[in-house]
Design a protein around this motif. Structure first.
Motif, PDB file in Angstrom:
ATOM      1  N   MET A 105       1.041  -1.151  -0.380  1.00 46.44           N
ATOM      2  CA  MET A 105       0.051   0.019  -0.017  1.00 46.44           C
ATOM      3  C   MET A 105       0.902   1.138  -0.128  1.00 46.44           C
ATOM      4  N   GLY A 106       2.327   0.900   0.611  1.00 41.89           N
ATOM      5  CA  GLY A 106       3.107   2.231   0.388  1.00 41.89           C
ATOM      6  C   GLY A 106       3.367   2.702  -0.659  1.00 41.89           C
ATOM      7  N   ARG A 107       3.670   1.486  -1.625  1.00 41.67           N
ATOM      8  CA  ARG A 107       4.059   1.786  -2.521  1.00 41.67           C
ATOM      9  C   ARG A 107       2.895   1.973  -3.781  1.00 41.67           C
ATOM     10  N   PHE A 108       1.879   1.321  -3.950  1.00 45.61           N
ATOM     11  CA  PHE A 108       0.532   2.191  -4.486  1.00 45.61           C
ATOM     12  C   PHE A 108      -0.122   3.336  -4.182  1.00 45.61           C
ATOM     13  N   LYS A 109       0.449   3.849  -3.123  1.00 46.93           N
ATOM     14  CA  LYS A 109      -0.385   5.033  -2.718  1.00 46.93           C
ATOM     15  C   LYS A 109       0.817   6.110  -3.284  1.00 46.93           C
ATOM     16  N   ARG A 110       2.131   5.895  -3.735  1.00 47.50           N
ATOM     17  CA  ARG A 110       3.267   6.700  -4.607  1.00 47.50           C
ATOM     18  C   ARG A 110       3.346   6.267  -5.521  1.00 47.50           C
ATOM     19  N   ALA A 111       2.626   5.145  -6.347  1.00 47.91           N
ATOM     20  CA  ALA A 111       2.688   5.108  -7.917  1.00 47.91           C
ATOM     21  C   ALA A 111       2.366   5.628  -8.931  1.00 47.91           C
ATOM     22  N   PRO A 112       2.883   6.038  -9.366  1.00 47.82           N
ATOM     23  CA  PRO A 112       1.795   6.396 -10.448  1.00 47.82           C
ATOM     24  C   PRO A 112       1.282   5.586 -12.003  1.00 47.82           C
ATOM     25  N   HIS A 152      -7.844  -3.755  -9.950  1.00 46.78           N
ATOM     26  CA  HIS A 152      -7.406  -3.984 -11.603  1.00 46.78           C
ATOM     27  C   HIS A 152      -5.692  -3.661 -12.573  1.00 46.78           C
ATOM     28  N   ASP A 153      -5.407  -2.516 -11.708  1.00 48.28           N
ATOM     29  CA  ASP A 153      -3.911  -2.479 -12.150  1.00 48.28           C
ATOM     30  C   ASP A 153      -2.756  -2.186 -10.339  1.00 48.28           C
ATOM     31  N   ILE A 154      -2.941  -3.388 -10.223  1.00 45.27           N
ATOM     32  CA  ILE A 154      -2.256  -3.537  -8.986  1.00 45.27           C
ATOM     33  C   ILE A 154      -0.893  -3.715  -9.173  1.00 45.27           C
ATOM     34  N   GLY A 155      -0.905  -4.122 -10.404  1.00 42.68           N
ATOM     35  CA  GLY A 155       0.000  -4.600 -11.303  1.00 42.68           C
ATOM     36  C   GLY A 155       1.047  -3.462 -11.535  1.00 42.68           C
ATOM     37  N   LYS A 156       0.728  -2.452 -11.153  1.00 49.50           N
ATOM     38  CA  LYS A 156       1.536  -1.414 -11.750  1.00 49.50           C
ATOM     39  C   LYS A 156       2.595  -1.335 -10.554  1.00 49.50           C
ATOM     40  N   THR A 157       2.548  -1.517  -9.325  1.00 50.75           N
ATOM     41  CA  THR A 157       3.123  -1.426  -7.683  1.00 50.75           C
ATOM     42  C   THR A 157       4.477  -2.243  -8.479  1.00 50.75           C
ATOM     43  N   SER A 158       4.271  -2.872  -9.180  1.00 53.01           N
ATOM     44  CA  SER A 158       5.549  -3.694 -10.269  1.00 53.01           C
ATOM     45  C   SER A 158       6.216  -3.975 -10.607  1.00 53.01           C
ATOM     46  N   GLU A 159       5.238  -3.093 -11.539  1.00 55.34           N
ATOM     47  CA  GLU A 159       5.837  -3.104 -13.232  1.00 55.34           C
ATOM     48  C   GLU A 159       6.376  -1.637 -13.193  1.00 55.34           C
ATOM     49  N   LEU A 160       5.741  -1.038 -12.768  1.00 53.15           N
ATOM     50  CA  LEU A 160       6.971   0.386 -12.401  1.00 53.15           C
ATOM     51  C   LEU A 160       7.727   0.935 -11.906  1.00 53.15           C
ATOM     52  N   SER A 161       8.789   1.680 -12.008  1.00 53.04           N
ATOM     53  CA  SER A 161       9.812   2.063 -10.972  1.00 53.04           C
ATOM     54  C   SER A 161       9.529   3.877 -10.801  1.00 53.04           C
ATOM     55  N   TYR A 162       9.206   4.511  -9.430  1.00 52.43           N
ATOM     56  CA  TYR A 162       9.125   5.640  -9.427  1.00 52.43           C
ATOM     57  C   TYR A 162       9.782   5.815  -8.145  1.00 52.43           C
TER      58      TYR A 162
END
Length: 177
Positions: free
Chosen positions: A85-92, A138-148
């Motif tokens: 959730m820390g990554r989810f909050k910050r991810a684009p 639906h986009d939870i995988g973006k937390t590991s797909e993208l680096s930010y």
């Protein structure tokens, strides 16, 4: 000076501004890599204008209304993963097309959930629990797909697997535990 510049990351620069042909010119006297823990990266990157904690609270409230036991347990287990959730909050939400800024994934997800919640009265045949859980995940995988960390880019998993596979794999692991 050039040799001390890292690939990615931030620099602390000491210098002065002089005038050159009537224009300001930066004269760098020294530089060194910056300790990233001492920097709020959102000061250097595009970020949501909305308050991240407020958006997260709104999303959590919507998910708390899920009545289906299995979907509620699944979404609560995901919400309970503080690192995720820390990554989810910050991810684009993306690198360039939409919500391409710090907090963009949360803002995108919340906006879809809010829009769906407003439409539920018009479509009584739709299962709101399934829709809300699906929109959350639906986009939870973006937390590991993208680096930010210091800029946006694709991770190795993002290049090789993509966010759909990463998300489905994550949801399967949570659901099976």
């Amino acid at each position: 000076i050039y040799a001390c510049i890292p690939d990615g990351g931030l620099l602390r620069i000491r210098g002065r501004i002089d005038s050159y042909k009537g224009n300001p010119q930066l004269i760098i006297e020294s530089c060194r890599p910056a300790d990233e823990s001492s920097v709020d990266i959102s000061e250097f990157m595009a970020a949501t204008e909305r308050d991240i904690d407020s958006m997260f609270a709104e999303m959590t409230k919507l998910l708390a209304g899920i009545r289906d036991d299995d979907l509620r347990r699944l979404t609560q287990a995901v919400l309970g993963d503080s690192e995720l959730m820390g990554r989810f909050k910050r991810a684009p939400a993306a690198l360039k097309n939409h919500h391409a800024y710090v907090g963009g994934l949360l803002e995108h997800t919340l906006s879809l959930m809010q829009a769906a919640a407003r439409l539920f009265p018009q479509y009584p045949q739709v299962n709101p629990d399934l829709v809300l859980a699906g929109l959350f995940l639906h986009d939870i995988g973006k937390t590991s797909e993208l680096s930010y960390g210091v800029g946006f880019d694709y991770t190795d998993d993002g290049h090789l697997l993509g966010h759909i596979y990463c998300g489905a794999s994550f949801v399967e692991r949570v659901a099976m535990s």
